[in-house]
Motif scaffolding. Structure first.
Motif, short mmCIF file in Angstrom:
data_model
loop_
_atom_site.label_atom_id
_atom_site.label_comp_id
_atom_site.label_asym_id
_atom_site.label_seq_id
_atom_site.Cartn_x
_atom_site.Cartn_y
_atom_site.Cartn_z
N LEU A 122 0.82 -1.20 0.00
CA LEU A 122 0.00 0.00 0.00
C LEU A 122 0.86 1.26 0.00
CD1 LEU A 122 -2.79 1.35 0.14
CD2 LEU A 122 -2.60 1.28 2.63
N GLU A 123 1.97 1.25 0.74
CA GLU A 123 2.83 2.41 0.79
C GLU A 123 3.36 2.78 -0.59
OE1 GLU A 123 2.38 0.71 4.70
OE2 GLU A 123 2.97 -0.17 2.77
N GLU A 130 -5.35 4.41 7.07
CA GLU A 130 -5.67 3.18 7.80
C GLU A 130 -6.88 2.48 7.19
OE1 GLU A 130 -3.83 1.56 10.12
OE2 GLU A 130 -2.45 3.10 9.38
N ARG A 161 -5.72 0.86 4.11
CA ARG A 161 -4.93 -0.32 4.46
C ARG A 161 -5.84 -1.52 4.76
NH1 ARG A 161 0.03 0.21 5.71
NH2 ARG A 161 -0.31 2.32 6.53
N HIS A 214 -7.02 -2.75 1.46
CA HIS A 214 -5.90 -3.40 0.76
C HIS A 214 -5.72 -4.84 1.25
CE1 HIS A 214 -2.08 -3.51 -1.41
NE2 HIS A 214 -1.49 -3.98 -0.32
N HIS A 215 -5.74 -5.04 2.56
CA HIS A 215 -5.56 -6.38 3.12
C HIS A 215 -6.81 -7.24 2.90
CE1 HIS A 215 -1.67 -5.44 4.64
NE2 HIS A 215 -2.10 -4.58 5.55
#
Length: 358
Positions: A305-306, A342, A345, A348-349
């Motif tokens: 993600l970063e 967040e 994130r 994303h997961h």
């Protein structure tokens, strides 16, 4: 979004149905999974010109009859005398506009283009979805409908009543009001709701967020969802909606939300953030495939993600400056607040955990 090559060497794009250079018919081949030129075989079928494929294909019925699709179907997968076969994407459209009304065919085309881009991206990410015929857990369908005005002739008989169509999602079915495919009407709504952008593809990406909340989170990951987005049960959705439209968004909403509308309820917060995540992937995928930006990872889908966020910010700064040079609004947001990161994130997961085997 990838670009493709015609047999003549010309570049082909995702919406193409004809090569502007050699005039060959082109479309999506489901066998080699790309936009390629095709050649009629003299028997009512077509042959993919990709030398590594050469599959025998049939035009999707919505392609051959209405030209609102550009996808083919593998000939071997269809009954011999079936002249109305639909491609895998068109099979998901349950309700089409009334084509006897002027302008509706063009609007339907725009809706199908946006839907194809959505489904292509879902396939790119490996996200699960399916039809009722496939006995999928939560069948995905689409209704493209328009408001019905009351009939002055039939109204007194209790017939021909007004029907208001709301864009939204319910139990796997996504409804898009046809006026969203009218650029004038869509701009009026964009201004009325104070939105920076209001696009057809944006509606699809938002509503599919509601679909995936029901498919991937409901009764499966609700505790983790609540920890990030808040309790979706208190207040109820109807109470939250009434409060939002009476009082407007939360103060200083940009500190913790992706949009003002996201403050209404955790479901809308998730759908708005989900839509933004899909925007990022779609933009970066297109930028990489058109040499605007190069990612260090070989596969964007597997990137952290970063990396996705930093590359998106890098691209945003460039394209926003181009827009400003023309006096246009910024195309992409430049930064996300820590709470929004967040939430991204979590999505994303969530996608990584539920990705189908490719």
């Amino acid at each position: 979004m990838q670009t493709f090559g015609c047999a003549c060497g010309n570049k082909l794009y995702f919406e193409n149905s004809q090569c502007v250079c050699c005039q060959r018919e082109v479309g999506w081949c489901p066998v080699c999974e790309g936009i390629h030129a095709v050649e009629p075989d003299g028997k009512g079928h077509y042959t993919c010109t990709n030398p590594d494929c050469r599959a025998t294909l049939v035009k999707c019925f919505n392609y051959s009859t209405y030209n609102v699709c550009n996808r083919f179907v593998a000939a071997w997968s269809q009954p011999q005398q079936n002249n109305q076969c639909l491609c895998d994407y068109c099979q998901l459209t349950k309700t089409i506009p009334d084509l006897s009304i002027d302008g509706n065919l063009s609007k339907w085309y725009q809706l199908e283009v946006a839907k194809r881009r959505l489904l292509y991206l879902l396939d790119r990410l490996g996200l699960p979805y399916g039809s009722k015929e496939e006995h999928f857990e939560l069948p995905l369908t689409f209704d493209f409908k328009e408001d019905v005005q009351p009939s002055p002739v039939l109204g007194w008989m209790g017939l021909g009543r007004e029907e208001k169509v709301y864009t939204g999602h319910a139990d796997g079915n996504i409804t898009i009001n046809l006026r969203e495919a009218d650029p004038v009407e869509r701009e009026k709504l964009r201004v009325a709701f104070g939105e920076t952008q209001r696009t057809l593809i944006g509606h699809f990406r938002h509503e599919i967020g509601h679909y995936y909340w029901q498919l991937l989170i409901q009764n499966k990951d609700e505790a983790a969802f609540k920890a990030i987005f808040g309790d979706h049960e208190h207040p109820s959705y109807s109470e939250a909606m009434d409060h939002y439209y009476q009082n407007g968004p939360k103060a200083n909403w940009a500190n913790a939300y992706i949009s003002a509308y996201a403050t209404m309820h955790p479901w809308e917060d998730f759908a708005e953030t989900w839509g933004t995540y899909l925007d990022m992937i779609a933009v970066l995928d297109t930028a990489e495939n058109t040499d605007l930006l190069h990612l260090p990872e070989k596969d964007l889908v597997e990137a952290q993600l970063e990396t996705i966020q930093s590359r998106y910010t890098e691209l945003s700064l460039k394209v926003n400056e181009v827009n400003r040079a023309l006096g246009l609004p910024d195309l992409l947001p430049e930064t996300f607040s820590p709470p929004v990161v967040e939430k991204l994130r979590y999505i994303h997961h969530l996608i990584a955990r539920n990705r189908k085997a490719q």
